[in-house]
Design a protein around this motif. Structure first.
Motif, PDB file in Angstrom:
ATOM      1  N   SER A  18       7.636 -50.782 -49.780  1.00 39.89           N
ATOM      2  CA  SER A  18       8.870 -50.813 -48.994  1.00 39.89           C
ATOM      3  C   SER A  18       9.882 -51.763 -49.617  1.00 39.89           C
ATOM      4  O   SER A  18      11.063 -51.431 -49.746  1.00 39.89           O
ATOM      5  CB  SER A  18       8.551 -51.254 -47.562  1.00 39.89           C
ATOM      6  N   LYS A 355      19.877 -47.776 -45.217  1.00 37.63           N
ATOM      7  CA  LYS A 355      19.185 -46.571 -44.786  1.00 37.63           C
ATOM      8  C   LYS A 355      20.188 -45.484 -44.407  1.00 37.63           C
ATOM      9  O   LYS A 355      21.257 -45.753 -43.847  1.00 37.63           O
ATOM     10  CB  LYS A 355      18.298 -46.854 -43.563  1.00 37.63           C
ATOM     11  N   GLU A 390      12.433 -50.755 -40.589  1.00 45.00           N
ATOM     12  CA  GLU A 390      11.435 -49.713 -40.895  1.00 45.00           C
ATOM     13  C   GLU A 390      10.371 -49.647 -39.804  1.00 45.00           C
ATOM     14  O   GLU A 390       9.167 -49.590 -40.064  1.00 45.00           O
ATOM     15  CB  GLU A 390      10.826 -49.959 -42.283  1.00 45.00           C
ATOM     16  N   SER A 457       9.644 -46.479 -45.368  1.00 45.97           N
ATOM     17  CA  SER A 457      10.103 -47.293 -46.495  1.00 45.97           C
ATOM     18  C   SER A 457      11.140 -46.561 -47.333  1.00 45.97           C
ATOM     19  O   SER A 457      11.853 -47.173 -48.121  1.00 45.97           O
ATOM     20  CB  SER A 457       8.923 -47.690 -47.379  1.00 45.97           C
TER      21      SER A 457
END
Length: 500
Positions: A18, A355, A390, A457
């Protein structure tokens, strides 16, 4: 306490993976998302020019220093000109505090009616010209007039209206534009061979749109309409203050700006309808921070200069639903696909974002209801923080879905908590992984922590919420997709600054 997946028990190797992937995701976004532009894919009949007018420096001068500049300043003023009056369409923010260029463009398009045309679009960054009163509106008019007076007289300039030049602005709110600097900039843009059409010139135009963006957002594509080989270029910007709800000029009512320029021969009313449909399922389905800007604007121009080829049915004149319904369907599909691609770039460049999160809500009563639930999940600060950490936190997702302001419908529809499924789906880049079912029929499911850590991840996270029809026994099959990003510490740092 809201149920959550306990990430601290995850396998150390998974956590290492990750960390490595997060490090990779912060490598220059420009290196990953700026793509080469094919000269042949640029739309015919358009010229662009860009310059540095010193807009931000003029409205907020920095302390004097003897230090030499480390690099050339980013351009902040840019112009697109069509060789002929082009069909034009627009969608605009529904924020009540609409900026002066939004008010001007809205009035201009309404004034000319359903067959509006435009010759040019002027764009500046550094100053939003929002909440600046009548003086700010007059500043926009002055700049538009300056552009217009540089057009050569002739058949393409004989029926000027207030909509033949439109303007978009982004930057600091509450400050008027520095007119002297911008007027000199326009004179430079319209001089000699400054206006060009090549990949570098278009990329510079995309750079001029930028505020807190980390990379210029420019894409092109080609498609056939009958015997016409059409090209389209799209530019947009946005990294913060992103949660658009844009409507047509007459609709109910840091900034998202976007522009589509195509040489396809499309009638203005058809272009407007296609743009509204594209925006509905692209730009109106993204969120960075849940804040709707005062300046959100998407414009589309179609000048009909696409060349004819030796194959395909001849297309004379502009296409519309009445004359070429099958070609309109092709154009609408291409425009929507490009709008979605451009909307994704904005989310990927969200301020401090690490993300890219897709939220898909399935089997609701109507699209609007599915959209409202997906929007609520996507704008939840707790959900966005969980994605940054995460953490497959289905409890936060359910909470956000449960308080969504779901529009009414007839017959009445509502979410049924006993039917809800929540699944984390592997992104296309991780097709070797299996989906993680965290909730089935409203009941929590056992989750393999190691697999959850591996799935989350990845830079891209896909969340599916299946409502299984909710309160309706049959017919509830509406679906909406929303795109958002995570909240990081960098987002807080960036937004300590005062700007739009």
């Amino acid at each position: 306490m809201i149920a959550r997946v306990a990430r601290w028990s995850a396998d150390p190797m998974a956590l290492m993976v990750s960390a490595q992937k997060r490090m990779q995701s912060t490598i220059s976004k420009a290196d990953r998302f700026v793509v080469p532009v094919d000269r042949d894919a640029l739309p015919r009949g358009y010229l662009v020019a860009t310059t540095f007018a010193g807009i931000k420096k003029a409205i907020s001068p920095a302390p004097a220093t003897d230090a030499a500049p480390q690099h050339a300043p980013k351009p902040d003023l840019t112009l697109l000109v069509s060789s002929v009056p082009a069909s034009v369409a627009g969608t605009f923010t529904s924020n009540k505090f609409q900026a002066a260029p939004v008010v001007h463009a809205t009035k201009a398009l309404q004034a000319q009616g359903p067959h509006a045309r435009a010759r040019a679009v002027l764009v500046n960054s550094g100053c939003a010209n929002a909440v600046t009163g009548q003086g700010g509106y007059k500043d926009t008019e002055a700049l538009v007039t300056e552009v217009r007076k540089h057009f050569p007289a002739g058949k393409n300039n004989g029926s000027e209206t207030c909509s033949d030049v439109l303007m978009m602005s982004t930057g600091v709110i509450g400050v008027r534009l520095p007119l002297p600097q911008m007027l000199r900039g326009i004179q430079h843009l319209m001089r000699g061979q400054v206006l060009q059409s090549n990949p570098d010139a278009w990329l510079e135009m995309a750079r001029a749109f930028m505020t807190t963006d980390t990379f210029p957002k420019l894409r092109t594509r080609q498609f056939k309409l009958g015997n016409r080989l059409c090209s389209m270029a799209a530019i947009d910007k946005g990294a913060g203050m992103i949660h658009p709800h844009m409507t047509s000029p007459g609709g109910l009512h840091a900034t998202l700006l976007g522009m589509f320029a195509t040489d396809a021969p499309v009638a203005t009313p058809t272009l407007q309808r296609c743009l509204e449909e594209a925006v509905r399922e692209s730009f109106n389905c993204i969120s960075v921070d849940g804040d709707m800007s005062t300046n959100d604007t998407i414009l589309a121009l179609a000048n009909g200069q696409a060349p004819a080829t030796d194959s395909g049915a001849p297309v004379d004149g502009e296409i519309s639903e009445a004359t070429h319904p099958e070609l309109v369907s092709i154009f609408a599909r291409e425009l929507k696909a490009m709008a979605i691609e451009m909307a994704h770039l904005i989310v990927r460049d969200g301020e401090g974002a690490e993300k890219f999160v897709q939220v898909c809500v399935k089997n609701a009563g109507t699209y609007e209801q599915a959209h409202a639930i997906a929007s609520s999940i996507s704008t939840s600060a707790l959900v966005k923080c969980a994605m940054h950490g995460e953490d497959a936190n289905w409890g936060r997702i359910l909470c956000a879905a449960g308080y969504a302001a779901v529009p009414a419908s007839s017959p009445e529809w509502s979410l049924d908590p006993t039917k809800v499924n929540v699944t984390f789906v592997p992104p296309p880049s991780a097709s070797n992984l299996s989906p993680i079912h965290t909730l089935k029929n409203g009941v929590p499911q056992p989750v393999d922590e190691t697999k959850a850590a591996e799935l989350l991840s990845h830079e891209d996270i896909y969340i599916d919420m299946d409502l299984q029809g909710g309160s309706w026994e049959k017919g509830a099959c509406a679906e909406a997709v929303f795109w958002t990003c995570d909240f990081s510490k960098e987002y807080i740092s960036i937004n300590g600054d005062y700007r739009t």
